[in-house]
Design an enzyme around this catalytic site. Structure first.
Site, short mmCIF file in Angstrom:
data_model
loop_
_atom_site.label_atom_id
_atom_site.label_comp_id
_atom_site.label_asym_id
_atom_site.label_seq_id
_atom_site.Cartn_x
_atom_site.Cartn_y
_atom_site.Cartn_z
N ALA A 1 0.81 -1.23 0.00
CA ALA A 1 0.00 0.00 0.00
C ALA A 1 0.83 1.27 0.00
O ALA A 1 0.39 2.31 -0.50
CB ALA A 1 -0.94 -0.01 1.21
N THR B 1 0.23 5.52 -1.54
CA THR B 1 -0.21 6.60 -0.66
C THR B 1 0.01 7.97 -1.30
O THR B 1 -0.77 8.90 -1.07
CB THR B 1 0.50 6.54 0.71
OG1 THR B 1 1.92 6.52 0.49
CG2 THR B 1 0.10 5.30 1.47
N ARG C 1 -1.94 -0.07 7.72
CA ARG C 1 -1.29 -0.17 9.04
C ARG C 1 -0.44 1.04 9.41
O ARG C 1 0.10 1.09 10.50
CB ARG C 1 -0.43 -1.44 9.10
CG ARG C 1 -1.26 -2.72 9.03
CD ARG C 1 -0.36 -3.95 9.00
NE ARG C 1 -1.14 -5.17 9.07
CZ ARG C 1 -1.72 -5.76 8.03
NH1 ARG C 1 -1.61 -5.20 6.83
NH2 ARG C 1 -2.41 -6.87 8.16
N HIS D 1 -3.61 -10.11 -4.02
CA HIS D 1 -4.85 -9.94 -3.25
C HIS D 1 -6.03 -9.56 -4.12
O HIS D 1 -7.04 -9.06 -3.62
CB HIS D 1 -4.63 -8.90 -2.14
CG HIS D 1 -3.60 -9.33 -1.13
ND1 HIS D 1 -3.03 -8.48 -0.22
CD2 HIS D 1 -3.05 -10.55 -0.89
CE1 HIS D 1 -2.17 -9.15 0.54
NE2 HIS D 1 -2.16 -10.41 0.14
N CYS E 1 -22.53 -17.95 -8.42
CA CYS E 1 -22.36 -18.50 -9.78
C CYS E 1 -21.01 -18.20 -10.39
O CYS E 1 -20.73 -18.61 -11.53
CB CYS E 1 -23.48 -18.00 -10.70
SG CYS E 1 -23.40 -16.25 -11.13
N CYS F 1 -28.22 -14.78 -10.85
CA CYS F 1 -28.63 -15.85 -9.93
C CYS F 1 -29.11 -15.33 -8.57
O CYS F 1 -29.58 -16.12 -7.74
CB CYS F 1 -27.49 -16.85 -9.74
SG CYS F 1 -26.14 -16.24 -8.69
N THR G 1 5.63 -1.96 1.67
CA THR G 1 4.90 -3.03 2.35
C THR G 1 5.49 -3.28 3.73
O THR G 1 6.72 -3.27 3.91
CB THR G 1 4.93 -4.33 1.52
OG1 THR G 1 4.42 -5.42 2.32
CG2 THR G 1 6.32 -4.68 1.03
#
Length: 245
Positions: free
Chosen positions: A20, A24, A32, A119, A130, A155, A193
């Site tokens: 992240a 920024t 965090r 992620h 579905c 669905c 990170t």
């Protein structure tokens, strides 16, 4: 030159892990850090738990409000993202394994085939029943029109952004691609990170086990400080372009 500059200058095959912190400067808060989403509002983490999300309509409503208001829809890549595009143009990038879901690497111009979104991505939506996948752009207008918990129009199943929540497994093919990029590198850069989330942080272990130097560029200390060959805490948006250029 600093050790980090020397390592980047002589490396021929560089694998990158981003978190992240690289986004920024584009106006997207991290999780965090001092101004992070979970730092300022610990209760927000419930939106990222798959069991809570499926069980609670109220959690889904809050999650969709969060997505609708997310700054990533108008965010633009910053010089940190563009530096990795330059690294690819130099022919020295083996791959970008990213924990980010914002799609800014691709928006900056990085080849999608070299960006491994560990992620997932917020740019798409999945039906949990579905397995239909659709662009997020098709769902956001429904939220704006007052549908607080949009369901699959095929669905009736629960819809969720195509991101990996707590309790969900990573896509094996994406992880394998990230591992391959790491194994083929002669330098590993961990950028923005905290290196606290696995299996993403485990790519650092993989690099170290192979004898590949590890360079960390992050504002706050990480658990890999002692193992890293070099650690930089200066701003990513100015430091990374200087390293690459």
């Amino acid at each position: 030159m600093t050790t980090a500059e020397e390592l980047v200058a002589k490396a021929e095959r560089i694998a990158v892990l981003t978190g992240a912190g690289i986004s920024t400067a584009s106006g997207i808060p991290d999780f965090r850090g001092p101004q992070g989403l979970w730092t300022k509002n610990p209760a927000a983490s419930v939106m990222f738990d798959i069991d809570e999300y499926v069980a609670s309509p109220a959690v889904r409503v809050e999650a969709w409000k969060f997505r609708l208001a997310a700054p990533m829809w108008t965010a633009e890549p910053n010089p940190g993202h563009l530096a990795l595009v330059e690294l690819e143009k130099q022919g020295r990038l083996t791959g970008i394994a990213t924990q980010n879901i914002d799609g800014l690497h691709q928006k900056a111009g990085s080849s999608p085939a070299l960006v491994h979104e560990l992620h997932g991505t917020v740019r798409f939506v999945d039906c949990l029943s579905c397995a239909r996948r659709m662009p997020m752009d098709e769902v956001l207008p429904r939220l704006s029109a007052g549908d607080e918990d949009p369901a699959c129009e095929i669905c009736g199943g629960i819809l969720k952004s195509a991101t990996v929540s707590f309790g969900q497994s990573l896509d094996e093919q994406v992880l394998e691609a990230a591992v391959a990029a790491t194994q083929s590198a002669d330098l590993f850069l961990a950028i923005g990170t905290s290196l606290q989330v696995y299996p993403a942080a485990g790519l650092c272990d993989l690099a170290l086990q192979s004898g590949t130097p590890l360079v960390i560029l992050n504002a706050t200390p990480t658990p890999y400080a002692e193992e890293a060959t070099a650690t930089l805490t200066t701003p990513i948006e100015t430091t990374l372009p200087a390293l690459v250029g």
